[in-house]
Design a protein around this motif. Structure first.
Motif, mmCIF file in Angstrom:
data_model
loop_
_atom_site.group_PDB
_atom_site.id
_atom_site.type_symbol
_atom_site.label_atom_id
_atom_site.label_comp_id
_atom_site.label_asym_id
_atom_site.label_seq_id
_atom_site.Cartn_x
_atom_site.Cartn_y
_atom_site.Cartn_z
ATOM 1 N N LEU A 155 2.383 1.690 -3.446
ATOM 2 C CA LEU A 155 1.361 2.134 -4.399
ATOM 3 C C LEU A 155 1.069 3.623 -4.250
ATOM 4 N N LYS A 156 0.981 4.093 -3.024
ATOM 5 C CA LYS A 156 0.727 5.522 -2.792
ATOM 6 C C LYS A 156 1.866 6.386 -3.319
ATOM 7 N N GLU A 157 3.089 5.899 -3.172
ATOM 8 C CA GLU A 157 4.242 6.640 -3.685
ATOM 9 C C GLU A 157 4.174 6.787 -5.190
ATOM 10 N N GLU A 206 1.385 6.522 -7.142
ATOM 11 C CA GLU A 206 0.210 7.297 -7.561
ATOM 12 C C GLU A 206 0.366 8.780 -7.249
ATOM 13 N N SER A 207 1.191 9.117 -6.294
ATOM 14 C CA SER A 207 1.398 10.527 -5.955
ATOM 15 C C SER A 207 2.287 11.241 -6.965
ATOM 16 N N ILE A 264 0.851 -1.211 0.000
ATOM 17 C CA ILE A 264 0.000 0.000 0.000
ATOM 18 C C ILE A 264 0.875 1.245 0.000
ATOM 19 N N GLY A 265 1.918 1.240 0.794
ATOM 20 C CA GLY A 265 2.827 2.384 0.828
ATOM 21 C C GLY A 265 3.511 2.610 -0.501
#
Length: 536
Positions: A364-366, A368-369, A361-362
């Motif tokens: 993926l957020k990196e 997508e940001s 999850i971490g």
């Protein structure tokens, strides 16, 4: 009453011993003392060498040594209960006999330092004088800081090897020997084996490594070896096997953690015809291959062990044994029987999977940001596909097959052995190896070896040996306390403190007299397998 008085001659540097007898001077109406020269004090042994009164040694006179209790030479009142315990343990384990055989001139001094290290934990050796004044101990005299350094420097490799050999023969040859390594930080930059390596405790200091072999049934150590601080664990096993051969130990069973696993080490163990039990990484291809054959039926109720709350399964396979023979210029390859014990912990699997999902999850957020971290680039490529279009921008999808493969072996671990046994027996043997880790704790904490302060190689080698002997005593006491449940009532320090208050009384010309012993103190002695000292 006669007492021994010591006086140093500042001109010659010689210390002389006098017998001092007090008497009442009727004319001067005061107490006076009459001194008679006994001899000079040997600066190395501390023994009193008889003289003829003018500083010359007497001619040696052959006298028969009378066996039995030695009468006291001076009046004293000292603590005896704990040191008596050590005396008895040393006799039971053969430590006293083996030290006297290997170090005939140093045995008593080594034992006294050992007693001090155990009772005065974390205290430096320059405080030994206080211990000597308060306690009865084998040497019976003060050991200065300089003298202790001299003792350490006098301990030779040959004498140590003889001690290991004698102690090893006293151990049962049916038990497994746990082998492990710990790091000891050092401030001494001049020691050759003090190197920067993988420090297991995070100390920002150079270190040396200490390898220790422990009996799993006896719970007693019998061998150790000092190593350079930058040597990996797996590189030490072949030399250990060579040491065993030199010491004459042919029927050896070793249990080790996965840090010692390598193809070369397994081949070396087979070559030496030794039994072994060793943890293996789940990432190894042959470990995964054998597990895949039973994977789908592994988690069935008949493989579940209620005691350890694990699923267990054993696979018999073959090891491709390889031996290079330089003297013949060839290499032989043949199959050797091997057992792999697999274990699955469902709770550990769930924890690992949750931790892995949080990591994904971490990542993926990196992505997508739009602000990826360069250090994570390899993980982005491994677990995600990133497609960029002019209209939608970056689109991130998870590689489901890769993620599933990564999770496939969560919760599993494996033990490899060449001895026939069931999976539960193998697990219990492996878990018993924590006696070594606990022993390392005793060395570093109670015996004050967390950081070495010695400045010479010889002193370090000698101090390590004396610490090792002290560890045998501590290990014996701990095992006995565990066997009879004494830890429910006492700590180890509590047991020693309870016994240490027992006194003894020395009177010139008379045998040692022991003070009062309470019933609880007697119970502790009996629990530790020791007959209490006789008292009035």
């Amino acid at each position: 009453m006669a007492t021994i008085v010591y006086q140093k001659d500042n001109r010659s540097g010689i210390t002389y011993a006098y017998e001092s007898v007090s008497y009442w001077d009727k004319e001067k109406k005061q107490s006076r003392a009459k001194r008679t020269l006994i001899g000079r004090v040997d600066p190395h042994s501390g023994e009193i060498v008889p003289t003829d009164g003018r500083g010359r040694k007497e001619q040696s006179i052959s006298t028969a040594t009378k066996r039995g209790p030695v009468p006291s030479t001076q009046m004293a009142r000292k603590f005896y209960g704990a040191t008596y315990l050590f005396d008895a343990i040393g006799e039971n384990l053969g430590i006293v006999q083996d030290l006297k055989q290997c170090f005939p001139e140093l045995a008593q001094q080594i034992l006294s330092i050992v007693y001090y290290l155990i009772l005065e934990d974390n205290n430096p050796l320059y405080r030994f004088e206080k211990f000597d004044l308060l306690h009865k101990h084998p040497y019976g005299k003060n050991i200065s800081s300089q003298r202790s350094s001299d003792i350490f420097a006098s301990i030779t490799e040959e004498a140590k090897s003889r001690f290991f050999r004698l102690q090893g023969k006293r151990r049962t040859d049916k038990e497994y020997w746990a082998y492990d390594i710990t790091s000891i930080s050092s401030y001494s930059e001049g020691l050759r084996q003090v190197q920067y390596g993988r420090n297991k405790e995070g100390d920002p200091l150079a270190q040396l490594n200490l390898a220790l072999v422990f009996g799993e049934t006896s719970n007693l150590p019998f061998y150790y070896r000092k190593l350079a601080g930058n040597i990996p664990d797996a590189k030490t096993l072949t030399n250990l096997l060579a040491d065993f051969a030199t010491l004459g130990f042919s029927k050896v069973k070793l249990v080790m953690d996965r840090g010692f696993y390598s193809e070369a080490n397994i081949n070396a163990l087979f070559k030496s015809h030794l039994k072994f039990l060793i943890s293996a990484k789940m990432s190894l291809s042959f470990i995964r291959h054998e597990l895949d054959g039973i994977y789908d039926r592994f988690r069935s109720f008949e493989h579940y062990n209620e005691k350890y709350e694990l699923y267990c399964h054993t696979v018999q396979t073959e090891w491709n044994y390889t031996e290079h023979r330089p003297y013949k210029g060839d290499t032989i390859t043949e199959p050797r029987r091997l057992y792999i014990h697999y274990y699955y912990n469902i709770d550990k699997a769930a924890e690992d999977e949750k931790a892995f999902d949080r990591k994904l999850i971490g990542l993926l957020k990196e992505l997508e940001s739009g602000r990826p971290i360069p250090e994570h680039e390899s993980q982005y490529k491994k677990y995600f596909e990133v497609k960029t279009t002019p209209k939608r921008g970056a689109r991130v999808t998870v590689k489901e097959e890769v993620v599933a493969k990564a999770k496939r072996y969560y919760g599993y671990f494996a033990l490899v052995t060449n001895e026939t046994m069931d999976a539960v027996t193998a697990l219990e043997l492996y878990r018993n190896k924590d006696v070594v880790e606990k022993a390392f704790g005793n060395l570093k904490e109670r015996l004050n070896m967390r950081r070495t302060l010695v400045s010479s190689e010889q002193s370090l080698d000698g101090k390590l040996f004396v610490e090792f002997v002290a560890l045998i005593y501590l290990s014996y006491i701990k095992k006995k306390m565990q066997d009879v449940g004494l830890f429910k009532t006492y700590t180890m320090q509590g047991v020693l403190d309870k016994l240490d208050v027992i006194e003894c009384f020395e009177t010139p010309g008379e045998e040692l007299r022991v003070g009062e012993i309470l019933e609880k103190q007697k119970e502790i002695y009996f629990s530790l397998g020791i007959e209490p000292p006789s008292s009035l």
